[in-house]
Design a protein around this motif. Structure first.
Motif, PDB file in Angstrom:
ATOM      1  N   VAL A   1      17.317  22.979 -25.193  1.00  0.00           N
ATOM      2  CA  VAL A   1      17.027  22.849 -23.761  1.00  0.00           C
ATOM      3  C   VAL A   1      18.274  22.321 -23.051  1.00  0.00           C
ATOM      4  CG1 VAL A   1      15.550  21.733 -22.032  1.00  0.00           C
ATOM      5  CG2 VAL A   1      14.596  22.333 -24.273  1.00  0.00           C
ATOM      6  N   LEU A   2      18.625  22.932 -21.936  1.00  0.00           N
ATOM      7  CA  LEU A   2      19.749  22.427 -21.129  1.00  0.00           C
ATOM      8  C   LEU A   2      19.191  21.569 -20.000  1.00  0.00           C
ATOM      9  CD1 LEU A   2      22.872  22.557 -20.756  1.00  0.00           C
ATOM     10  CD2 LEU A   2      22.441  24.346 -19.041  1.00  0.00           C
ATOM     11  N   VAL A   3      19.679  20.336 -19.913  1.00  0.00           N
ATOM     12  CA  VAL A   3      19.221  19.402 -18.873  1.00  0.00           C
ATOM     13  C   VAL A   3      20.361  19.151 -17.902  1.00  0.00           C
ATOM     14  CG1 VAL A   3      18.451  17.015 -18.421  1.00  0.00           C
ATOM     15  CG2 VAL A   3      17.531  18.287 -20.393  1.00  0.00           C
ATOM     16  N   ARG A   4      20.056  19.254 -16.592  1.00  0.00           N
ATOM     17  CA  ARG A   4      21.046  18.877 -15.577  1.00  0.00           C
ATOM     18  C   ARG A   4      20.952  17.363 -15.419  1.00  0.00           C
ATOM     19  NH1 ARG A   4      23.181  21.833 -10.890  1.00  0.00           N
ATOM     20  NH2 ARG A   4      24.306  20.312  -9.616  1.00  0.00           N
ATOM     21  N   VAL A   5      22.062  16.690 -15.680  1.00  0.00           N
ATOM     22  CA  VAL A   5      22.050  15.221 -15.723  1.00  0.00           C
ATOM     23  C   VAL A   5      22.027  14.659 -14.302  1.00  0.00           C
ATOM     24  CG1 VAL A   5      23.331  13.167 -16.449  1.00  0.00           C
ATOM     25  CG2 VAL A   5      23.293  15.205 -17.920  1.00  0.00           C
ATOM     26  N   GLU A   6      21.156  13.648 -14.102  1.00  0.00           N
ATOM     27  CA  GLU A   6      21.129  12.947 -12.806  1.00  0.00           C
ATOM     28  C   GLU A   6      21.548  11.485 -12.951  1.00  0.00           C
ATOM     29  OE1 GLU A   6      17.584  15.695 -10.787  1.00  0.00           O
ATOM     30  OE2 GLU A   6      17.356  13.522 -10.887  1.00  0.00           O
ATOM     31  N   ALA A   7      21.414  10.931 -14.167  1.00  0.00           N
ATOM     32  CA  ALA A   7      21.812   9.529 -14.389  1.00  0.00           C
ATOM     33  C   ALA A   7      21.992   9.297 -15.884  1.00  0.00           C
ATOM     34  CB  ALA A   7      20.742   8.577 -13.846  1.00  0.00           C
ATOM     35  N   THR A   8      23.046   8.511 -16.215  1.00  0.00           N
ATOM     36  CA  THR A   8      23.255   8.135 -17.619  1.00  0.00           C
ATOM     37  C   THR A   8      23.666   6.667 -17.690  1.00  0.00           C
ATOM     38  OG1 THR A   8      23.957  10.376 -18.205  1.00  0.00           O
ATOM     39  CG2 THR A   8      24.553   8.619 -19.726  1.00  0.00           C
ATOM     40  N   GLY A   9      22.928   5.873 -18.471  1.00  0.00           N
ATOM     41  CA  GLY A   9      23.240   4.455 -18.597  1.00  0.00           C
ATOM     42  C   GLY A   9      24.460   4.236 -19.476  1.00  0.00           C
ATOM     43  N   LEU A  10      25.151   3.123 -19.208  1.00  0.00           N
ATOM     44  CA  LEU A  10      26.316   2.714 -19.999  1.00  0.00           C
ATOM     45  C   LEU A  10      25.896   1.518 -20.844  1.00  0.00           C
ATOM     46  CD1 LEU A  10      29.388   2.944 -20.569  1.00  0.00           C
ATOM     47  CD2 LEU A  10      29.754   1.365 -18.649  1.00  0.00           C
ATOM     48  N   CYS A  11      26.180   1.580 -22.135  1.00  0.00           N
ATOM     49  CA  CYS A  11      25.641   0.631 -23.110  1.00  0.00           C
ATOM     50  C   CYS A  11      26.788  -0.065 -23.846  1.00  0.00           C
ATOM     51  CB  CYS A  11      24.789   1.428 -24.091  1.00  0.00           C
ATOM     52  SG  CYS A  11      24.121   0.502 -25.458  1.00  0.00           S
ATOM     53  N   HIS A  12      26.524  -1.293 -24.324  1.00  0.00           N
ATOM     54  CA  HIS A  12      27.563  -1.964 -25.133  1.00  0.00           C
ATOM     55  C   HIS A  12      27.911  -1.134 -26.363  1.00  0.00           C
ATOM     56  CE1 HIS A  12      26.956  -5.732 -22.803  1.00  0.00           C
ATOM     57  NE2 HIS A  12      28.231  -5.884 -23.112  1.00  0.00           N
ATOM     58  N   SER A  13      26.959  -0.349 -26.824  1.00  0.00           N
ATOM     59  CA  SER A  13      27.270   0.486 -27.995  1.00  0.00           C
ATOM     60  C   SER A  13      28.328   1.533 -27.655  1.00  0.00           C
ATOM     61  CB  SER A  13      26.008   1.182 -28.500  1.00  0.00           C
ATOM     62  OG  SER A  13      25.061   0.202 -28.819  1.00  0.00           O
ATOM     63  N   ASP A  14      28.372   1.952 -26.383  1.00  0.00           N
ATOM     64  CA  ASP A  14      29.453   2.868 -25.989  1.00  0.00           C
ATOM     65  C   ASP A  14      30.807   2.191 -26.183  1.00  0.00           C
ATOM     66  OD1 ASP A  14      27.293   3.896 -23.362  1.00  0.00           O
ATOM     67  OD2 ASP A  14      27.880   5.132 -25.072  1.00  0.00           O
ATOM     68  N   LEU A  15      30.854   0.888 -25.891  1.00  0.00           N
ATOM     69  CA  LEU A  15      32.109   0.144 -26.081  1.00  0.00           C
ATOM     70  C   LEU A  15      32.465   0.075 -27.568  1.00  0.00           C
ATOM     71  CD1 LEU A  15      31.596  -2.868 -23.610  1.00  0.00           C
ATOM     72  CD2 LEU A  15      32.473  -0.566 -23.137  1.00  0.00           C
ATOM     73  N   HIS A  16      31.425  -0.121 -28.405  1.00  0.00           N
ATOM     74  CA  HIS A  16      31.694  -0.172 -29.862  1.00  0.00           C
ATOM     75  C   HIS A  16      32.209   1.180 -30.341  1.00  0.00           C
ATOM     76  CE1 HIS A  16      30.046  -4.139 -30.298  1.00  0.00           C
ATOM     77  NE2 HIS A  16      28.816  -3.792 -29.975  1.00  0.00           N
ATOM     78  N   VAL A  17      31.607   2.265 -29.805  1.00  0.00           N
ATOM     79  CA  VAL A  17      32.028   3.615 -30.221  1.00  0.00           C
ATOM     80  C   VAL A  17      33.477   3.866 -29.794  1.00  0.00           C
ATOM     81  CG1 VAL A  17      31.632   6.088 -29.856  1.00  0.00           C
ATOM     82  CG2 VAL A  17      29.690   4.553 -30.244  1.00  0.00           C
ATOM     83  N   ILE A  18      33.758   3.561 -28.524  1.00  0.00           N
ATOM     84  CA  ILE A  18      35.102   3.808 -27.984  1.00  0.00           C
ATOM     85  C   ILE A  18      36.154   3.029 -28.780  1.00  0.00           C
ATOM     86  CG2 ILE A  18      36.609   3.416 -25.971  1.00  0.00           C
ATOM     87  CD1 ILE A  18      33.998   3.818 -24.259  1.00  0.00           C
ATOM     88  N   GLY A  19      35.781   1.762 -29.142  1.00  0.00           N
ATOM     89  CA  GLY A  19      36.751   0.894 -29.822  1.00  0.00           C
ATOM     90  C   GLY A  19      36.749   1.013 -31.333  1.00  0.00           C
ATOM     91  N   ALA A  20      35.926   1.928 -31.870  1.00  0.00           N
ATOM     92  CA  ALA A  20      35.813   2.021 -33.339  1.00  0.00           C
ATOM     93  C   ALA A  20      37.143   2.437 -33.964  1.00  0.00           C
ATOM     94  CB  ALA A  20      34.731   3.022 -33.707  1.00  0.00           C
ATOM     95  N   ALA A  21      37.428   1.848 -35.118  1.00  0.00           N
ATOM     96  CA  ALA A  21      38.645   2.250 -35.848  1.00  0.00           C
ATOM     97  C   ALA A  21      38.380   3.596 -36.519  1.00  0.00           C
ATOM     98  CB  ALA A  21      38.972   1.196 -36.902  1.00  0.00           C
TER      99      ALA A  21
END
Ligand code: FEH
Ligand code: ZN
Ligand code: ZN
Length: 346
Positions: free
Chosen positions: A28-48
């Protein structure tokens, strides 16, 4: 379409132009209207490199709401235009856990190169997101999408953690919430809406205690040298029945162990990487029980959405245009977001 792409470990994600996906089979293709930003995103971005099984590049965003844009040919039960929130944990889809909507505890998790939307698979910090199956979508009716998106992680994770403690939260029980941010403020509301006890809040920021008060906490305190004593006093002296630790550092874990009454329960939700020594004999109260809940189940997401649609829970959000995603990331990293940051495609 524009998408916030993580292209290299430890580097800042960037907005890039990528192909808009086309759904096949049950997708299913969803047109995005809102996406939350999570501390886990920071962990993912900073992962070694090598720490996560994810293959780069991919689009971030695991807390997503929007409208169905296109249905794959093998879908049923949903219509184009339906307003939905994504159930973010995507497991193998074939094990007993995934077959019963518990992808968060997929039996084959360790064999997968992803954990879900925005977690190794293209997520919702974009104009569109491709979802493997309609089973990952929950209708939200008329709920605003910036309210619905945070329910899929901040709300669901808090709800699942409370569900694991519910047997200990009888009439008159006292629960402490440590960390009143994106998840903690929803946990306070969920406790107030679904249990009969009182809620005490702990944080290091005055504005977080104000948020706890607005969310229904009976009392809030900053972390002090005598926090445990203050909380025990507030619970009538015997100690508290349950603690939800949304920080998870050694300091907060030890505070939790220090305020629990005999038979008390601790749910560690925050990924602070802290340590707690479990030994017998030891410093933990007799009957101490510990859980380390992760995200939540699809049926629970439907329950959280129903709570929000009834008006029982309200998400405090700070909206950012998708084009300002790196500003939102910096603000979250610096502890300067009140409630939940939500990115809106612009
Ligand atoms: C998602 C993936 C991995 C670790 C933690 C998380 C949480 O944000 C889900 O609630
Ligand atoms: Zn998350
Ligand atoms: Zn599975």
């Amino acid at each position: 379409m524009r998408a916030l792409r993580l292209a290299a470990w430890g580097e800042t994600p960037t907005l890039a132009e990528v192909e808009r996906p086309v759904p096949h089979g049950a997708e299913v293709l969803v047109r995005v209207e809102a996406t939350g930003l999570c501390h886990s995103d920071l962990h993912v971005i900073g992962a070694a490199p090598g720490n996560l099984p994810y293959r780069l590049p991919f689009t971030l965003g695991h807390e997503v709401a929007g409208r169905i844009e296109t249905l794959g040919p093998d879908t049923d039960g949903m219509r184009v235009g339906d307003r939905v929130v994504l159930y973010g944990p995507w497991g193998c889809g074939a094990c007993e856990r995934c077959a019963t909507g518990r992808d968060n505890y997929c039996d084959r998790r360790d064999t997968l190169a992803w954990h879900g939307a925005g977690l190794g698979r293209d997520g919702g910090m974009a104009e569109y997101v491709l979802v493997p199956s309609a089973r990952h979508l929950v209708p939200i009716g008329g709920l605003p999408t910036d309210q619905a998106a945070p329910l899929s992680d901040a709300g669901l994770t808090s709800y699942h953690a409370v569900a694991g403690l519910r047997h200990a939260l009888a009439e008159g029980a006292t629960t402490v919430v440590i960390g009143v941010g994106g998840l903690g403020h929803l946990a306070v509301q969920i406790l107030r809406a679904t249990t009969a006890g009182r809620v005490l809040a702990v944080d290091v920021r005055e504005d977080a205690l104000a948020l706890a008060d607005r969310s229904g906490a009976e009392f809030g305190t900053l972390v002090r040298t005598d926090t445990a004593h203050v909380l025990r006093e507030r619970s009538g002296g015997a100690g508290v029945d349950a603690v939800l630790d949304f920080v998870g550092t050694t300091q907060t874990l030890e505070l939790a162990a220090g305020v629990l009454r005999p038979g008390g329960e601790l749910a560690v939700v925050g990924s602070g990487g802290g340590h707690l020594t479990v030994s017998k004999p030891g410093v933990l109260p007799p009957g101490f029980r510990l859980s380390v809940p992760f995200w939540g189940t699809r049926p629970e997401l439907a329950e959280v959405v129903a709570l929000a649609r009834s008006g029982a829970i309200h998400v405090e959000t700070e909206r950012f245009p998708l084009s300002a995603a790196t500003e939102a990331i910096d603000r979250l990293r610096g502890g300067r977001v009140r409630g939940r940051a939500v990115l809106v495609p612009d």
